[in-house]
Motif scaffolding. Sequence first.
Motif, short mmCIF file in Angstrom:
data_model
loop_
_atom_site.label_atom_id
_atom_site.label_comp_id
_atom_site.label_asym_id
_atom_site.label_seq_id
_atom_site.Cartn_x
_atom_site.Cartn_y
_atom_site.Cartn_z
N ILE A 7 0.85 -1.19 0.00
CA ILE A 7 0.00 0.00 0.00
C ILE A 7 0.89 1.24 0.00
CG2 ILE A 7 -1.86 1.21 1.17
CD1 ILE A 7 -2.69 -1.53 0.30
N SER A 8 0.59 2.18 -0.92
CA SER A 8 1.40 3.39 -1.00
C SER A 8 0.54 4.59 -1.37
CB SER A 8 2.54 3.22 -2.02
OG SER A 8 2.00 3.00 -3.31
N ASN A 9 1.17 5.76 -1.40
CA ASN A 9 0.50 7.00 -1.77
C ASN A 9 0.40 7.09 -3.29
OD1 ASN A 9 -0.42 9.58 -2.13
ND2 ASN A 9 1.22 10.59 -1.00
N PRO A 10 -0.80 7.28 -3.86
CA PRO A 10 -0.94 7.35 -5.32
C PRO A 10 -0.44 8.66 -5.92
CG PRO A 10 -3.05 7.74 -4.29
CD PRO A 10 -2.10 7.37 -3.18
N GLY A 11 -0.21 9.67 -5.09
CA GLY A 11 0.30 10.94 -5.60
C GLY A 11 -0.76 11.78 -6.29
N MET B 248 -2.83 0.31 -4.21
CA MET B 248 -2.60 -1.05 -3.72
C MET B 248 -1.97 -1.89 -4.84
SD MET B 248 -5.22 -3.65 -1.79
CE MET B 248 -6.41 -3.70 -3.15
N VAL B 249 -0.80 -2.45 -4.58
CA VAL B 249 -0.08 -3.25 -5.57
C VAL B 249 0.09 -4.67 -5.04
CG1 VAL B 249 2.05 -3.50 -6.90
CG2 VAL B 249 1.15 -1.22 -6.39
N ARG B 250 -0.20 -5.62 -5.91
CA ARG B 250 0.02 -7.04 -5.58
C ARG B 250 1.25 -7.52 -6.36
NH1 ARG B 250 -5.11 -10.39 -6.87
NH2 ARG B 250 -4.85 -9.34 -8.87
N PRO B 251 2.41 -7.57 -5.76
CA PRO B 251 3.65 -7.89 -6.48
C PRO B 251 3.62 -9.25 -7.17
CG PRO B 251 4.13 -7.04 -4.29
CD PRO B 251 2.66 -7.29 -4.33
N GLU B 252 2.89 -10.20 -6.63
CA GLU B 252 2.89 -11.54 -7.20
C GLU B 252 1.81 -11.74 -8.26
OE1 GLU B 252 2.51 -14.15 -3.91
OE2 GLU B 252 4.49 -13.70 -3.07
N ASN C 148 -10.78 -3.94 11.52
CA ASN C 148 -10.18 -4.63 10.37
C ASN C 148 -8.70 -4.25 10.29
OD1 ASN C 148 -9.24 -5.17 7.64
ND2 ASN C 148 -11.40 -5.47 7.08
N LYS C 149 -7.82 -5.21 10.57
CA LYS C 149 -6.38 -4.92 10.63
C LYS C 149 -5.85 -4.44 9.28
CE LYS C 149 -1.96 -6.82 12.22
NZ LYS C 149 -1.19 -6.27 11.10
N PHE C 150 -6.35 -5.02 8.20
CA PHE C 150 -5.89 -4.61 6.86
C PHE C 150 -6.16 -3.12 6.63
CE2 PHE C 150 -7.01 -3.75 2.42
CZ PHE C 150 -5.79 -4.05 1.80
N ILE C 151 -7.39 -2.68 6.95
CA ILE C 151 -7.75 -1.27 6.75
C ILE C 151 -6.95 -0.37 7.68
CG2 ILE C 151 -9.62 0.40 6.98
CD1 ILE C 151 -11.55 -1.74 6.04
N VAL C 152 -6.83 -0.76 8.93
CA VAL C 152 -6.09 0.06 9.90
C VAL C 152 -4.63 0.21 9.46
CG1 VAL C 152 -5.24 0.17 12.27
CG2 VAL C 152 -7.60 -0.52 11.83
N ASP C 153 -4.00 -0.87 9.02
CA ASP C 153 -2.61 -0.80 8.56
C ASP C 153 -2.49 0.04 7.29
OD1 ASP C 153 -1.85 -2.37 10.66
OD2 ASP C 153 -1.69 -4.23 9.50
N ALA C 154 -3.46 -0.09 6.39
CA ALA C 154 -3.42 0.66 5.12
C ALA C 154 -3.50 2.16 5.35
CB ALA C 154 -4.55 0.20 4.20
#
Length: 304
Positions: free
Chosen positions: A193-197, A225-229, A280-286
């Motif tokens: 997860i990163s900043n889209p700018g 949101m990027v899924r590297p795999e 929701n841990k995913f949302i909190v972390d994001a």
Amino acid sequence: MTENNKNTTAENSSSDNRLPPESTAEGKKAEVFNNSKLETAIKNLRESNTQINTQRVIMQLIQAKMVVPFNLSDNNGQPVAADKPEDLVINSGSQINIVLLSNEQQETFCPLFTSKEESDKMTVPCSGMLIQPFMSIARNIVKAESSVKGIVINPFGDSMTLSSDALKDIIRVAESMTTNKNYTVKAGDKVVISNPGESTKTLQDIITAVVRQHHCIEKAYIRLMVRPEAQVGNNSSYLIIIDSSDKDEDITHLFKDLAKLCTPHANNVPLDFLRYDNTNKFIVDALDGVTPFYKKKKKFMGLF
């Protein structure tokens, strides 16, 4: 837009004006459709020419079915007439031609009506009325060989004119909606997860214009949101998280509206919507350390 029977008749002889054979004539089994949302969107755009109002009109047009006036000729090219529209019979080999209108510059436009009430205002002679998808008519008109300059909606009421270039833009939006599919992140998928700018500035403006009309919406965030795999070309999406103060309200309808409005401006990047949930841990972390691009203004003593 003025009536011009002479030009209408001449234009009707052109194959550019032929409608698809699946069209249904007025008087056959009536097809139920409702363009009230389109009419409201056009009215709002006329009152306030903003980007969000423009997008709402486009989205309604893409889904709309419209009333189209037509003339009918038999397989020998002879006009077919009937005392009443419901008595009109379209046989195999019949040719159906759109009735066109001309403006003061003698440019021809295809008239479309949002309802029977609007089509009843038309005084130019025609064999009857058809119900056709707006996009079907738009695609026919933008063909290179077509001499029709565009579409005029409700020409004898509160009209709206769309040039051929405007129709091409609407077609591009419709096509982008069919190719830009969302994907689902499965449990166990690795994501970054990163900043889209600044690339999402337009998306932020659209979302802000919509959610500020919903008093329960407190905040809105957007992340990349990027899924590297994942497979290249389908490994990223914009993650849009909406925080609502009304935990009992279903806001999935809001997600659908936002998706329709935002997709044309997402540069083919899929959109994922989530409701904020502090459990929701995913949302909190994001959202750790992230500032919302929209935050509801707080009222002080009844004033903003």
